[in-house]
Write a protein that holds these residues in place. Structure first.
Motif, PDB file in Angstrom:
ATOM      1  N   ILE A 129      47.009  36.766  48.378  1.00 23.82           N
ATOM      2  CA  ILE A 129      45.943  36.595  49.282  1.00 23.82           C
ATOM      3  C   ILE A 129      44.646  35.907  48.281  1.00 23.82           C
ATOM      4  CG2 ILE A 129      44.168  37.592  50.581  1.00 23.82           C
ATOM      5  CD1 ILE A 129      46.811  37.794  51.834  1.00 23.82           C
ATOM      6  N   LEU A 130      44.074  34.927  48.904  1.00 23.94           N
ATOM      7  CA  LEU A 130      42.744  34.320  48.216  1.00 23.94           C
ATOM      8  C   LEU A 130      41.695  34.720  48.936  1.00 23.94           C
ATOM      9  CD1 LEU A 130      42.488  30.937  46.452  1.00 23.94           C
ATOM     10  CD2 LEU A 130      40.595  32.114  47.492  1.00 23.94           C
ATOM     11  N   PRO A 131      41.092  35.733  48.529  1.00 22.37           N
ATOM     12  CA  PRO A 131      39.918  36.403  49.418  1.00 22.37           C
ATOM     13  C   PRO A 131      38.794  35.558  49.391  1.00 22.37           C
ATOM     14  CG  PRO A 131      40.210  37.750  47.299  1.00 22.37           C
ATOM     15  CD  PRO A 131      41.315  36.440  47.540  1.00 22.37           C
ATOM     16  N   MET A 132      38.160  35.446  50.475  1.00 22.55           N
ATOM     17  CA  MET A 132      36.782  34.492  50.453  1.00 22.55           C
ATOM     18  C   MET A 132      35.930  35.047  51.527  1.00 22.55           C
ATOM     19  SD  MET A 132      36.484  30.288  50.449  1.00 22.55           S
ATOM     20  CE  MET A 132      36.975  30.139  49.304  1.00 22.55           C
ATOM     21  N   LYS A 133      34.655  35.697  51.069  1.00 25.63           N
ATOM     22  CA  LYS A 133      33.589  35.875  51.844  1.00 25.63           C
ATOM     23  C   LYS A 133      32.564  34.907  52.154  1.00 25.63           C
ATOM     24  CE  LYS A 133      31.032  37.540  47.890  1.00 25.63           C
ATOM     25  NZ  LYS A 133      30.383  38.709  47.204  1.00 25.63           N
ATOM     26  N   GLU A 134      31.560  35.188  53.173  1.00 31.59           N
ATOM     27  CA  GLU A 134      30.644  34.235  53.427  1.00 31.59           C
ATOM     28  C   GLU A 134      29.548  34.225  52.130  1.00 31.59           C
ATOM     29  OE1 GLU A 134      30.167  32.425  55.962  1.00 31.59           O
ATOM     30  OE2 GLU A 134      32.296  33.130  56.754  1.00 31.59           O
ATOM     31  N   LYS A 135      29.049  32.935  52.033  1.00 33.22           N
ATOM     32  CA  LYS A 135      28.086  32.801  50.855  1.00 33.22           C
ATOM     33  C   LYS A 135      26.963  33.784  50.855  1.00 33.22           C
ATOM     34  CE  LYS A 135      25.835  29.172  48.173  1.00 33.22           C
ATOM     35  NZ  LYS A 135      26.789  28.926  47.166  1.00 33.22           N
ATOM     36  N   GLY A 136      26.707  34.625  49.787  1.00 29.22           N
ATOM     37  CA  GLY A 136      25.765  35.467  49.596  1.00 29.22           C
ATOM     38  C   GLY A 136      26.132  36.839  49.969  1.00 29.22           C
ATOM     39  N   ALA A 137      27.167  37.182  50.587  1.00 29.45           N
ATOM     40  CA  ALA A 137      27.630  38.460  51.412  1.00 29.45           C
ATOM     41  C   ALA A 137      27.970  39.274  50.060  1.00 29.45           C
ATOM     42  CB  ALA A 137      28.641  38.292  52.414  1.00 29.45           C
ATOM     43  N   ALA A 138      27.905  40.502  50.519  1.00 27.92           N
ATOM     44  CA  ALA A 138      28.643  41.572  49.676  1.00 27.92           C
ATOM     45  C   ALA A 138      29.829  41.848  49.633  1.00 27.92           C
ATOM     46  CB  ALA A 138      27.783  43.035  49.967  1.00 27.92           C
ATOM     47  N   ASP A 139      30.802  42.025  48.627  1.00 28.32           N
ATOM     48  CA  ASP A 139      32.083  42.037  48.794  1.00 28.32           C
ATOM     49  C   ASP A 139      32.573  43.185  49.904  1.00 28.32           C
ATOM     50  OD1 ASP A 139      32.272  40.328  46.702  1.00 28.32           O
ATOM     51  OD2 ASP A 139      33.033  41.948  45.344  1.00 28.32           O
ATOM     52  N   SER A 140      31.609  44.100  50.010  1.00 29.32           N
ATOM     53  CA  SER A 140      31.974  45.023  51.053  1.00 29.32           C
ATOM     54  C   SER A 140      31.967  44.746  52.524  1.00 29.32           C
ATOM     55  CB  SER A 140      30.997  46.411  50.846  1.00 29.32           C
ATOM     56  OG  SER A 140      29.785  45.979  51.049  1.00 29.32           O
ATOM     57  N   SER A 141      31.582  43.378  52.767  1.00 24.16           N
ATOM     58  CA  SER A 141      31.357  42.917  54.015  1.00 24.16           C
ATOM     59  C   SER A 141      32.585  42.109  54.453  1.00 24.16           C
ATOM     60  CB  SER A 141      29.981  42.069  54.086  1.00 24.16           C
ATOM     61  OG  SER A 141      30.208  40.687  53.353  1.00 24.16           O
ATOM     62  N   TRP A 142      33.262  41.776  53.375  1.00 22.37           N
ATOM     63  CA  TRP A 142      34.735  41.000  53.703  1.00 22.37           C
ATOM     64  C   TRP A 142      35.545  41.879  54.333  1.00 22.37           C
ATOM     65  CZ3 TRP A 142      39.755  41.319  51.507  1.00 22.37           C
ATOM     66  CH2 TRP A 142      40.640  40.259  51.489  1.00 22.37           C
ATOM     67  N   PRO A 143      36.034  41.380  55.677  1.00 19.37           N
ATOM     68  CA  PRO A 143      36.822  42.538  56.613  1.00 19.37           C
ATOM     69  C   PRO A 143      38.222  42.450  56.238  1.00 19.37           C
ATOM     70  CG  PRO A 143      36.581  40.229  57.588  1.00 19.37           C
ATOM     71  CD  PRO A 143      35.889  40.038  56.320  1.00 19.37           C
ATOM     72  N   GLY A 144      38.979  42.193  54.812  1.00 20.28           N
ATOM     73  CA  GLY A 144      40.186  42.306  54.547  1.00 20.28           C
ATOM     74  C   GLY A 144      40.568  43.276  53.565  1.00 20.28           C
ATOM     75  N   ASN A 145      39.892  44.444  53.431  1.00 19.96           N
ATOM     76  CA  ASN A 145      40.029  45.163  52.224  1.00 19.96           C
ATOM     77  C   ASN A 145      41.509  45.437  52.312  1.00 19.96           C
ATOM     78  OD1 ASN A 145      37.884  44.806  50.528  1.00 19.96           O
ATOM     79  ND2 ASN A 145      36.543  46.093  52.093  1.00 19.96           N
TER      80      ASN A 145
END
Length: 197
Positions: A129-145
């Motif tokens: 998996i190459l996880p990618m969040k929105e620019k400037g968002a906290a890691d915890s906001s990424w929905p695929g933990n």
């Protein structure tokens, strides 16, 4: 560490390299393809094409040949059973499977279906998996933990982190397995992972 949108923009392929890469994708044949480079099926949400180009550039710089279904002219114009059959055939053929796991990709029926096919044919050693969040968002906001608890992930180390034994982790890209029962995460350099077929 979760990548954010734009992290790979400096790795974007030149226009000529993009055209060459796309030409290879468009003429890709899972039944006759022969290459010295390892092949990667790069699953993605079509809305993420801006980030996809930079990711493609980085992966090709690291020595991979990339297949992207959205740029394959052998795919039918309308999604159908033929689409699914071709995707299954190409995933099975490719040496590795990577999901560009943006928030939109995680919510996508097709991306999750492709991940399931990749899981079936690539097993834990050849999927990431190459996880990618929105620019400037906290890691915890990424929905695929939960994905990171199941599948290895691609991470970049800047040379300041250490293994549990105190040894430094060299700067570079790694494929990192989820924590085992003892909470230990296993790091493999991306190039080593890519070379295993």
């Amino acid at each position: 560490m979760i990548f954010q949108r734009g992290d790979f923009s400096s790795n974007s392929l030149s226009k000529g390299a993009v055209n060459e890469s796309l030409a290879k994708v468009r003429t890709f044949s899972a039944s006759s393809e022969s290459t010295a480079k390892p092949t990667i099926f790069l699953a993605h949400k079509h809305d993420d094409l801006d980030d996809l180009q930079g990711v493609m550039g980085q992966l090709e710089q690291l020595g991979a040949k990339i297949y992207i279904d959205s740029m394959d002219n052998k795919m039918p114009q309308e999604t159908s059973g033929v689409t699914a059959a071709r995707i299954k055939k190409v995933i099975k053929f490719c040496n590795k499977f990577i999901l560009l796991a943006t928030g939109k990709a995680i919510q996508s029926y097709w991306c999750n279906w492709e991940l399931g096919i990749g899981d079936t044919h690539k097993f834990i050693e050849h999927i990431a998996i190459l996880p990618m969040k929105e620019k400037g968002a906290a890691d915890s906001s990424w929905p695929g933990n939960e994905y990171l608890q199941i599948y290895p992930s691609i991470q970049y180390e800047d040379g300041t982190s250490h293994y549990s034994n105190g040894n430094p982790i060299a700067k570079g890209y790694y494929v990192v397995k989820p924590p085992d029962v003892d909470g230990v995460r296993r790091y493999t350099s991306f190039n080593t992972w890519l070379s295993k077929r």
